[in-house]
Design an enzyme around this catalytic site. Structure first.
Site, PDB file in Angstrom:
ATOM      1  N   ARG A 181      13.415  42.624 -84.814  1.00  0.00           N
ATOM      2  CA  ARG A 181      12.429  43.783 -84.212  1.00  0.00           C
ATOM      3  C   ARG A 181      13.596  45.147 -84.617  1.00  0.00           C
ATOM      4  O   ARG A 181      15.218  45.462 -85.233  1.00  0.00           O
ATOM      5  CB  ARG A 181      12.841  43.922 -82.824  1.00  0.00           C
ATOM      6  CG  ARG A 181      11.844  43.008 -81.921  1.00  0.00           C
ATOM      7  CD  ARG A 181      11.891  42.697 -81.223  1.00  0.00           C
ATOM      8  NE  ARG A 181      11.943  41.683 -80.100  1.00  0.00           N
ATOM      9  CZ  ARG A 181      11.352  40.738 -80.271  1.00  0.00           C
ATOM     10  NH1 ARG A 181      13.247  40.672 -80.318  1.00  0.00           N
ATOM     11  NH2 ARG A 181      10.950  39.707 -79.773  1.00  0.00           N
TER      12      ARG A 181
ATOM     13  N   ARG B 272       8.276  42.759 -89.765  1.00  0.00           N
ATOM     14  CA  ARG B 272       8.394  41.631 -88.587  1.00  0.00           C
ATOM     15  C   ARG B 272       7.091  40.538 -88.867  1.00  0.00           C
ATOM     16  O   ARG B 272       7.440  39.074 -88.566  1.00  0.00           O
ATOM     17  CB  ARG B 272       8.579  42.060 -87.312  1.00  0.00           C
ATOM     18  CG  ARG B 272       8.161  40.745 -86.042  1.00  0.00           C
ATOM     19  CD  ARG B 272       9.606  41.260 -84.730  1.00  0.00           C
ATOM     20  NE  ARG B 272       9.051  40.722 -84.153  1.00  0.00           N
ATOM     21  CZ  ARG B 272       9.905  40.280 -83.547  1.00  0.00           C
ATOM     22  NH1 ARG B 272      11.034  39.656 -84.359  1.00  0.00           N
ATOM     23  NH2 ARG B 272      10.279  39.370 -82.072  1.00  0.00           N
TER      24      ARG B 272
ATOM     25  N   HIS C  28      11.420  35.072 -79.450  1.00  0.00           N
ATOM     26  CA  HIS C  28      10.075  34.657 -78.461  1.00  0.00           C
ATOM     27  C   HIS C  28      10.731  34.068 -77.505  1.00  0.00           C
ATOM     28  O   HIS C  28      11.502  32.641 -77.688  1.00  0.00           O
ATOM     29  CB  HIS C  28       9.335  34.803 -78.603  1.00  0.00           C
ATOM     30  CG  HIS C  28       8.412  35.420 -80.608  1.00  0.00           C
ATOM     31  ND1 HIS C  28       7.651  34.776 -80.881  1.00  0.00           N
ATOM     32  CD2 HIS C  28       8.252  36.913 -79.959  1.00  0.00           C
ATOM     33  CE1 HIS C  28       6.768  36.832 -81.299  1.00  0.00           C
ATOM     34  NE2 HIS C  28       7.407  37.098 -80.785  1.00  0.00           N
TER      35      HIS C  28
END
Length: 293
Positions: free
Chosen positions: A144, A240, A263
């Site tokens: 990120r 991303r 995640h």
């Protein structure tokens, strides 16, 4: 109004990023101003007030997705107030999010990415080297933007050829460094010595030696990819998205992609399978014995 206490709680106990903390603070201060205008004490808010606030936001032209984000911040805030016994019930306990239309983020094509990565640059120029490193870090690791900005020099494990990334809620993950990325990092660190300021451990810095910032990363990505892509949305997040999509297109395991992206649940990663449907259909057509009948 306990907003400062709440932000401190999110920072210390939940480990939220600076970017998220600012967003929560901004959303809560906006709601506080609304309550003051309506003559309502923030700690005595009921669901009717919430409904009025939602109507106000929609009338202001906010998208349903943005409204849902603001209300989620409020729901978490009221949970905190209930936890410290300031209120008895969370007025948003049974609230259901506004329905939103799914907006699919289109990844860059492999050809578009290669055009950027194959463009010849003066690798001895600090800014050129740094910008190329930023692009390759985003595309080759899928991190990120906030994770990129937060990287330290010590995050790069040269002997192991890995990068340690600190993600949401301070969760850490170790990502592999390719030969190309390793060479680029080594070259960048050599040039960085002449730009750095004392006590700056941040990996990526400006020409003045300061820590890079979100808008700079956005401008770099937009500058390079606007030349090769006609997509409306050109941003670090698209890279991303591209990272995940290209991995899945090449047959990568969904669980492996989940771990690389950081995640917490597989459902967050599954959104990338939509843009890989063409590749999945190709696999099916070539491999399934009944696909041609």
């Amino acid at each position: 109004m306990f907003i400062e206490n709440f932000i401190e709680y999110l920072s210390v106990e939940k480990g939220y990023s600076t970017h998220t903390l600012k967003a929560y603070d901004r959303d809560l201060c906006q709601f506080k101003r609304f309550c003051e205008f309506e003559g309502v004490d923030l700690n005595e808010v009921n669901y009717q007030v919430i409904r009025s606030y939602i109507a106000f936001l929609l009338e202001e032209g906010l998208l349903a997705q943005s409204v849902n984000r603001k209300i989620t911040a409020l729901k978490t805030y009221f949970q905190f107030l209930k936890r410290i016994d300031v209120i008895k019930e969370n007025p948003l306990l049974h609230h259901k999010s506004i329905k939103t239309s799914k907006r699919l983020t289109l990844p860059f094509s492999k050809e578009e990415v290669l055009k950027v990565l194959n463009e010849k640059i003066d690798i001895e120029d600090f800014e050129n080297c740094r910008d190329r490193l930023i692009i390759e870090l985003l595309y080759l690791t899928g991190i990120r933007r906030e994770e990129l900005i937060s990287l330290k020099i010590s995050s790069f494990e040269q002997s192991a050829r890995t990068i340690r990334v600190v993600g949401k809620r301070n969760k850490q993950r170790i990502l592999p460094v390719t030969d190309r990325l390793y060479w680029l990092l080594e070259n960048y660190l050599r040039l960085r010595v002449f730009m750095e300021k004392r006590d700056v451990d941040t990996l990526l810095i400006t020409v003045k030696g300061d820590k890079i910032y979100p808008s700079l990363v956005y401008r770099i990505i937009k500058s390079y990819f606007s030349k090769v892509s006609s997509k409306v949305k050109v941003s670090p997040h698209v890279l991303r998205h591209t990272f995940a999509t290209h991995l899945l297109d090449e047959g990568a395991d969904l669980n492996a992609v989940k771990e690389l992206l950081g995640h917490s649940s597989l459902s967050s990663t599954q959104i990338y399978t939509h843009t890989s449907m063409a590749a999945l259909k190709g696999v099916y057509k070539n491999a399934h014995p009944r696909s041609k009948k």
